[in-house]
Design a protein around this motif. Structure first.
Motif, PDB file in Angstrom:
ATOM      1  N   UNK A 162       0.955  -1.104  -0.049  1.00  0.00           N
ATOM      2  CA  UNK A 162       0.096   0.115  -0.057  1.00  0.00           C
ATOM      3  C   UNK A 162       1.050   1.240   0.048  1.00  0.00           C
ATOM      4  N   UNK A 163       0.252   2.153  -0.404  1.00  0.00           N
ATOM      5  CA  UNK A 163       0.902   3.769  -0.426  1.00  0.00           C
ATOM      6  C   UNK A 163       0.543   4.015   1.216  1.00  0.00           C
ATOM      7  N   UNK A 164       1.553   4.818   1.713  1.00  0.00           N
ATOM      8  CA  UNK A 164       1.537   5.326   3.123  1.00  0.00           C
ATOM      9  C   UNK A 164       2.174   6.719   3.032  1.00  0.00           C
ATOM     10  N   UNK A 165       2.032   7.316   4.098  1.00  0.00           N
ATOM     11  CA  UNK A 165       2.619   8.666   4.536  1.00  0.00           C
ATOM     12  C   UNK A 165       3.942   8.519   5.360  1.00  0.00           C
ATOM     13  N   UNK A 249       8.583   8.440  10.806  1.00  0.00           N
ATOM     14  CA  UNK A 249       7.761   7.301  10.865  1.00  0.00           C
ATOM     15  C   UNK A 249       6.530   7.048   9.575  1.00  0.00           C
ATOM     16  N   UNK A 250       6.080   5.936   9.436  1.00  0.00           N
ATOM     17  CA  UNK A 250       5.355   5.666   8.353  1.00  0.00           C
ATOM     18  C   UNK A 250       3.662   5.411   8.930  1.00  0.00           C
ATOM     19  N   UNK A 251       2.785   5.999   8.357  1.00  0.00           N
ATOM     20  CA  UNK A 251       1.330   6.141   8.754  1.00  0.00           C
ATOM     21  C   UNK A 251       0.669   5.966   7.559  1.00  0.00           C
ATOM     22  N   UNK A 252      -0.756   5.196   7.974  1.00  0.00           N
ATOM     23  CA  UNK A 252      -1.814   4.925   6.991  1.00  0.00           C
ATOM     24  C   UNK A 252      -2.290   6.327   6.412  1.00  0.00           C
ATOM     25  N   UNK A 253      -2.758   6.070   5.071  1.00  0.00           N
ATOM     26  CA  UNK A 253      -3.332   7.179   4.512  1.00  0.00           C
ATOM     27  C   UNK A 253      -5.062   6.859   4.610  1.00  0.00           C
ATOM     28  N   UNK A 254      -5.960   7.862   4.609  1.00  0.00           N
ATOM     29  CA  UNK A 254      -7.466   7.430   4.488  1.00  0.00           C
ATOM     30  C   UNK A 254      -7.778   7.089   3.305  1.00  0.00           C
ATOM     31  N   UNK A 255      -6.913   7.606   2.144  1.00  0.00           N
ATOM     32  CA  UNK A 255      -7.392   7.175   0.767  1.00  0.00           C
ATOM     33  C   UNK A 255      -6.224   5.953   0.524  1.00  0.00           C
ATOM     34  N   UNK A 256      -6.963   4.761   0.445  1.00  0.00           N
ATOM     35  CA  UNK A 256      -6.073   3.334   0.179  1.00  0.00           C
ATOM     36  C   UNK A 256      -5.835   3.344  -1.284  1.00  0.00           C
ATOM     37  N   UNK A 257      -4.523   2.807  -1.364  1.00  0.00           N
ATOM     38  CA  UNK A 257      -4.227   2.556  -2.612  1.00  0.00           C
ATOM     39  C   UNK A 257      -3.229   1.594  -2.763  1.00  0.00           C
ATOM     40  N   UNK A 258      -3.241   0.287  -3.356  1.00  0.00           N
ATOM     41  CA  UNK A 258      -2.212  -0.672  -3.474  1.00  0.00           C
ATOM     42  C   UNK A 258      -1.559  -0.898  -4.728  1.00  0.00           C
TER      43      UNK A 258
END
Length: 283
Positions: A162-165, A249-258
């Motif tokens: 996934x893409x992440x922040x 740090x790496x964090x999830x993004x509310x707009x998900x993309x794999x």
């Protein structure tokens, strides 16, 4: 016109290494043999193909020949490999984007070292858009493509991530569950690192937001350095986690993309047998 394989190998090696001396070492011949091969090629094509002042680089005519030379040599190497004994042995060139080189290739190389101990995998690092071009031109024998339209015949999916922040560890939102794209734009988005821009654009499309950025850079290391200095934040694939310093740090993004990563050989020419061996060993 009578161009030889040795002349094409001399041209490609000299341009790739930037030196007649280094090209000769790679080819296992004397420097004079490389010089004579290039000179013979120039006589055949009617003009200089290598600039000989300082770093050895291709002339405009040399650039025209280079793409054809790589394609011819890739086909010749595949032919030679196909008539050798069946045991997997030799060198195969593989291309991948930076996050794959860092986050996925170590595991694959460990598998290949066990299953294909006599195969030397040479890694070429580039951006998403360079992978298909290098593969079809013969610059490499096999590549890990990012989000191909379809899995090519013979190719296999080797990973999805996934893409992440990525933000500084002291960022005010570092402890939240997930960040929105607007959160990232508020801090200044650093885009372009590692060839992930296509995925970041798609995330903005999904969120119904225009894709804008505060900075656009090419190198992933530069992206992370800018974040460490407080100059912005970024969106990168989760495979890039291994590249982060303690300050990030790496964090999830509310707009998900794999994204989907596919190991494959070329579609427009025969596969090198060792490319097939890598794919088979990875499944």
């Amino acid at each position: 016109m009578s161009i030889t394989i040795a002349q094409l190998r001399a041209l490609v090696a000299t341009v790739d290494r930037g030196s007649f001396t280094l090209a000769a070492a790679d080819l296992g011949v004397g420097q004079s043999a490389v010089s004579h091969a290039v000179a013979g090629l120039e006589r055949e094509v009617g003009g200089p193909v290598i600039e000989r002042r300082g770093l050895a680089v291709a002339t405009p005519l040399g650039d025209v020949l280079l793409g054809h030379a790589r394609s011819v040599l890739a086909s010749v190497d595949a032919l030679e490999a196909s008539v050798r004994p069946a045991s997997a042995r030799g060198t195969v060139r593989l291309a991948a984007v930076p996050t794959v080189c860092q986050g996925l290739l170590p595991r694959l190389r460990s598998v290949w070292a066990t299953r294909l101990p006599d195969v030397d995998v040479q890694v070429y690092e580039g951006d998403d858009d360079e992978m298909p071009e290098w593969l079809e031109s013969g610059t490499v024998d096999v590549a890990i493509l990012v989000d191909p339209v379809a899995v090519p015949d013979g190719g296999v999916v080797v990973a999805r991530d996934e893409m992440a922040a990525v933000v500084r560890s002291d960022h005010p939102l570092a402890g939240t569950e997930a960040l929105t794209l607007q959160d990232l734009h508020d801090d200044g988005l650093v885009a372009g690192g590692g060839g992930c821009e296509r995925q970041i654009e798609r995330m903005h499309e999904l969120a119904g937001m225009p894709f804008t950025y505060a900075h656009r850079v090419r190198d992933m290391g530069t992206v992370f350095g800018m974040i460490e200095r407080g100059e912005g934040v970024a969106i990168v694939p989760t495979l890039g986690r291994v590249m982060l310093s303690d300050q990030l740090v790496m964090m999830p993004v509310t707009t998900h993309l794999e994204r989907t990563l596919v190991l494959t050989g070329p579609s427009g020419r025969p596969w090198h047998p060792l490319a097939s061996a890598l794919v088979a060993a990875a499944t």
